[in-house]
Design a protein around this motif. Structure first.
Motif, PDB file in Angstrom:
ATOM      1  N   HIS A 109       0.853  -1.195   0.000  1.00 40.78           N
ATOM      2  CA  HIS A 109       0.000   0.000   0.000  1.00 40.78           C
ATOM      3  C   HIS A 109       0.887   1.242   0.000  1.00 40.78           C
ATOM      4  CE1 HIS A 109      -3.572   2.393   0.766  1.00 40.78           C
ATOM      5  NE2 HIS A 109      -2.912   3.037   1.719  1.00 40.78           N
ATOM      6  N   PRO A 110       0.543   2.268  -0.801  1.00 41.52           N
ATOM      7  CA  PRO A 110       1.426   3.437  -0.946  1.00 41.52           C
ATOM      8  C   PRO A 110       1.238   4.500   0.135  1.00 41.52           C
ATOM      9  CG  PRO A 110      -0.393   3.612  -2.468  1.00 41.52           C
ATOM     10  CD  PRO A 110      -0.562   2.290  -1.782  1.00 41.52           C
ATOM     11  N   SER A 111       1.384   4.092   1.381  1.00 42.43           N
ATOM     12  CA  SER A 111       1.423   5.052   2.483  1.00 42.43           C
ATOM     13  C   SER A 111       2.084   4.377   3.667  1.00 42.43           C
ATOM     14  CB  SER A 111       0.019   5.526   2.878  1.00 42.43           C
ATOM     15  OG  SER A 111      -0.630   4.571   3.698  1.00 42.43           O
ATOM     16  N   LEU A 112       2.363   5.163   4.683  1.00 40.59           N
ATOM     17  CA  LEU A 112       2.911   4.610   5.916  1.00 40.59           C
ATOM     18  C   LEU A 112       1.737   4.277   6.833  1.00 40.59           C
ATOM     19  CD1 LEU A 112       5.883   7.108   6.429  1.00 40.59           C
ATOM     20  CD2 LEU A 112       6.013   4.750   5.592  1.00 40.59           C
ATOM     21  N   LEU A 113       1.180   3.090   6.617  1.00 39.19           N
ATOM     22  CA  LEU A 113       0.033   2.680   7.419  1.00 39.19           C
ATOM     23  C   LEU A 113       0.373   2.748   8.905  1.00 39.19           C
ATOM     24  CD1 LEU A 113      -1.115  -0.392   5.293  1.00 39.19           C
ATOM     25  CD2 LEU A 113      -2.270   1.817   5.477  1.00 39.19           C
ATOM     26  N   PRO A 114      -0.577   3.104   9.773  1.00 42.55           N
ATOM     27  CA  PRO A 114      -2.022   3.221   9.495  1.00 42.55           C
ATOM     28  C   PRO A 114      -2.471   4.534   8.878  1.00 42.55           C
ATOM     29  CG  PRO A 114      -1.603   3.614  11.808  1.00 42.55           C
ATOM     30  CD  PRO A 114      -0.281   3.224  11.215  1.00 42.55           C
ATOM     31  N   LYS A 115      -1.543   5.415   8.502  1.00 49.06           N
ATOM     32  CA  LYS A 115      -1.932   6.651   7.823  1.00 49.06           C
ATOM     33  C   LYS A 115      -2.462   6.361   6.422  1.00 49.06           C
ATOM     34  CE  LYS A 115       0.716  10.519   9.704  1.00 49.06           C
ATOM     35  NZ  LYS A 115       1.669  11.597   9.336  1.00 49.06           N
ATOM     36  N   TYR A 116      -3.473   7.079   6.035  1.00 47.60           N
ATOM     37  CA  TYR A 116      -3.929   7.167   4.654  1.00 47.60           C
ATOM     38  C   TYR A 116      -4.274   5.819   4.035  1.00 47.60           C
ATOM     39  CZ  TYR A 116      -1.561  11.549   5.629  1.00 47.60           C
ATOM     40  OH  TYR A 116      -1.121  12.712   6.224  1.00 47.60           O
ATOM     41  N   LYS A 117      -5.212   5.145   4.655  1.00 52.55           N
ATOM     42  CA  LYS A 117      -5.777   3.952   4.022  1.00 52.55           C
ATOM     43  C   LYS A 117      -6.602   4.384   2.819  1.00 52.55           C
ATOM     44  CE  LYS A 117      -6.060   1.649   8.516  1.00 52.55           C
ATOM     45  NZ  LYS A 117      -6.942   1.031   9.527  1.00 52.55           N
ATOM     46  N   ALA A 133       6.461  10.516   3.110  1.00 54.36           N
ATOM     47  CA  ALA A 133       5.414   9.576   2.716  1.00 54.36           C
ATOM     48  C   ALA A 133       6.062   8.192   2.769  1.00 54.36           C
ATOM     49  CB  ALA A 133       4.896   9.903   1.327  1.00 54.36           C
ATOM     50  N   GLY A 134       5.545   7.246   2.001  1.00 51.99           N
ATOM     51  CA  GLY A 134       6.191   5.951   2.005  1.00 51.99           C
ATOM     52  C   GLY A 134       5.282   4.836   1.549  1.00 51.99           C
ATOM     53  N   THR A 135       5.687   3.631   1.861  1.00 47.04           N
ATOM     54  CA  THR A 135       4.963   2.439   1.434  1.00 47.04           C
ATOM     55  C   THR A 135       5.016   1.387   2.523  1.00 47.04           C
ATOM     56  OG1 THR A 135       4.799   0.742  -0.289  1.00 47.04           O
ATOM     57  CG2 THR A 135       7.012   1.524   0.255  1.00 47.04           C
ATOM     58  N   SER A 136       3.988   0.558   2.571  1.00 48.70           N
ATOM     59  CA  SER A 136       3.874  -0.482   3.599  1.00 48.70           C
ATOM     60  C   SER A 136       3.476  -1.808   2.960  1.00 48.70           C
ATOM     61  CB  SER A 136       2.804  -0.114   4.634  1.00 48.70           C
ATOM     62  OG  SER A 136       3.023   1.160   5.194  1.00 48.70           O
ATOM     63  N   VAL A 137       4.034  -2.883   3.472  1.00 46.67           N
ATOM     64  CA  VAL A 137       3.556  -4.223   3.148  1.00 46.67           C
ATOM     65  C   VAL A 137       2.841  -4.749   4.383  1.00 46.67           C
ATOM     66  CG1 VAL A 137       4.193  -6.588   2.560  1.00 46.67           C
ATOM     67  CG2 VAL A 137       5.387  -4.662   1.484  1.00 46.67           C
ATOM     68  N   HIS A 138       1.643  -5.278   4.165  1.00 47.40           N
ATOM     69  CA  HIS A 138       0.850  -5.739   5.309  1.00 47.40           C
ATOM     70  C   HIS A 138       0.128  -7.035   4.957  1.00 47.40           C
ATOM     71  CE1 HIS A 138      -3.166  -4.548   3.660  1.00 47.40           C
ATOM     72  NE2 HIS A 138      -2.428  -3.687   2.966  1.00 47.40           N
ATOM     73  N   VAL A 170       7.970   6.751  -4.595  1.00 46.13           N
ATOM     74  CA  VAL A 170       7.411   5.704  -3.728  1.00 46.13           C
ATOM     75  C   VAL A 170       7.422   4.360  -4.461  1.00 46.13           C
ATOM     76  CG1 VAL A 170       5.330   4.888  -2.555  1.00 46.13           C
ATOM     77  CG2 VAL A 170       6.034   7.275  -2.320  1.00 46.13           C
ATOM     78  N   LYS A 171       7.156   4.394  -5.769  1.00 43.06           N
ATOM     79  CA  LYS A 171       7.210   3.151  -6.556  1.00 43.06           C
ATOM     80  C   LYS A 171       8.591   2.509  -6.475  1.00 43.06           C
ATOM     81  CE  LYS A 171       3.452   1.782  -8.712  1.00 43.06           C
ATOM     82  NZ  LYS A 171       2.965   0.377  -8.494  1.00 43.06           N
ATOM     83  N   MET A 172       9.639   3.315  -6.563  1.00 37.20           N
ATOM     84  CA  MET A 172      10.999   2.769  -6.467  1.00 37.20           C
ATOM     85  C   MET A 172      11.222   2.120  -5.104  1.00 37.20           C
ATOM     86  SD  MET A 172      13.471   5.433  -8.526  1.00 37.20           S
ATOM     87  CE  MET A 172      12.734   6.974  -7.988  1.00 37.20           C
ATOM     88  N   ALA A 173      10.661   2.726  -4.073  1.00 38.42           N
ATOM     89  CA  ALA A 173      10.766   2.139  -2.740  1.00 38.42           C
ATOM     90  C   ALA A 173       9.992   0.822  -2.660  1.00 38.42           C
ATOM     91  CB  ALA A 173      10.252   3.120  -1.686  1.00 38.42           C
TER      92      ALA A 173
END
Length: 315
Positions: A109-117, A133-138, A170-173
């Motif tokens: 998901h392209p955010s630092l969860l739990p921010k911006y679901k 900003a950032g990215t999360s795998v969950h 963010v895609k590169m990350a």
């Protein structure tokens, strides 16, 4: 043995490609055995097919959600996959599908969860004047973008960033994070420390349980009493990680081995009253293992202790 992974996509499949190419690296603990899509024109299917990965496509148009999910589930199980990875799969999954793959389905998901679901994550981060900003795998759960987070990467928001320019970085990350997080997660299935910890959790759920080292193996028994479970880790050089539990005798042992010779075996030096259950096949049903441990505990526990347990269960 590598974990078998099915990837679900709907479009370009760039995150899928990152996972696929990472799988070609030496010592990667997973392999992609299927790329499936709800869109037969998805570009990612061409990438996967060119790389020799089996592909499957079935449009969701005209199908109820549960019916389409059932078709996808069948394709995944037929591929032999034990994990499902969502990589730009633009479908909300049914609760039934999510339940079938509980603990074995990952999403990025392209955010630092739990921010911006949900959607428009980059614009929301910019408008909030966040520094990063950032990215999360969950893990995927029934609630959207709400499962336990397995890994994250922060991406700095630059002055003048737009949602598009931020999205590009963010895609590169994402391409770095997803393969690494997936590899770490599936590697648990052959990690002796993780597997022993899982057995320990269920063993200590039994009354008056303790742990010792016996014959070089973690061993669980009733305090001052008999043993009811062992964790065999490459014991006698067999290369396997297995749970050893009590059974009724040779007939039950033979029945289990006949039903699944890869999973069940007669443990060396333990005789006919025990069975070995492989824990490192990548598809361990831990609730089922918990039932085996409870049954084994009951087989060796004093009657006064089992009676107490039975009385407590009535309340």
């Amino acid at each position: 043995m590598k974990a078998k992974v099915a990837v679900l996509i709907s479009g370009a499949g760039t995150n899928m490609a990152a996972l696929l190419y990472a799988a070609k690296l030496p010592n990667c603990p997973y392999e992609i055995v299927l790329v499936a899509s709800n869109n037969s024109d998805a570009e990612g299917l061409k990438i996967a097919a060119t790389e020799g990965v089996p592909v499957f496509a079935k449009s969701h148009v005209g199908l109820e959600r549960a019916a389409h999910d059932a078709i996808m589930h069948e394709a995944i199980t037929q591929s032999g996959a034990t994990y499902v990875v969502l990589a730009g799969y633009m479908r909300i999954l049914s609760t039934e599908f999510v339940a079938k793959w509980g603990g074995r389905m990952l999403n990025i998901h392209p955010s630092l969860l739990p921010k911006y679901k949900g959607l428009h994550t980059h614009q929301r981060a910019i408008e909030a004047k966040d520094p990063v900003a950032g990215t999360s795998v969950h893990l995927v759960t029934a609630e959207l973008d709400d499962g336990p987070v397995l890994g994250q990467i922060e991406v700095a928001i630059l002055p003048g960033d737009t949602a598009n320019t931020l999205a590009d970085r963010v895609k590169m990350a994402e391409y770095q994070l997803y393969p690494k997080t997936l590899a770490d997660y599936v590697a648990r299935d052959t990690n002796p420390e993780y597997l022993t910890a899982q057995v320990r959790k269920y063993a200590f759920a039994q009354p008056e349980a303790d742990e010792v080292l016996s014959h070089g193996m973690p061993c669980f028994g009733i305090i001052g009493g008999k043993k009811f479970a062992y964790v065999s880790i490459d014991h006698h050089g067999d290369g396997n990680i297995a749970l050893l539990v009590k059974i009724s005798g040779i007939e039950e042992q033979a029945m289990l081995i006949d039903s699944d010779a890869e999973r069940y075996h007669r443990p060396a030096y333990f005789g006919d009253g025990w069975v070995g259950i492989r824990l490192d096949l990548g598809d361990t049903d831990w609730d089922h293992i918990g039932d085996w441990i409870a049954k084994s505990w009951r087989a060796v526990a004093p009657k006064k202790l089992t009676k107490l347990v039975d009385v407590a269960a009535e309340f």
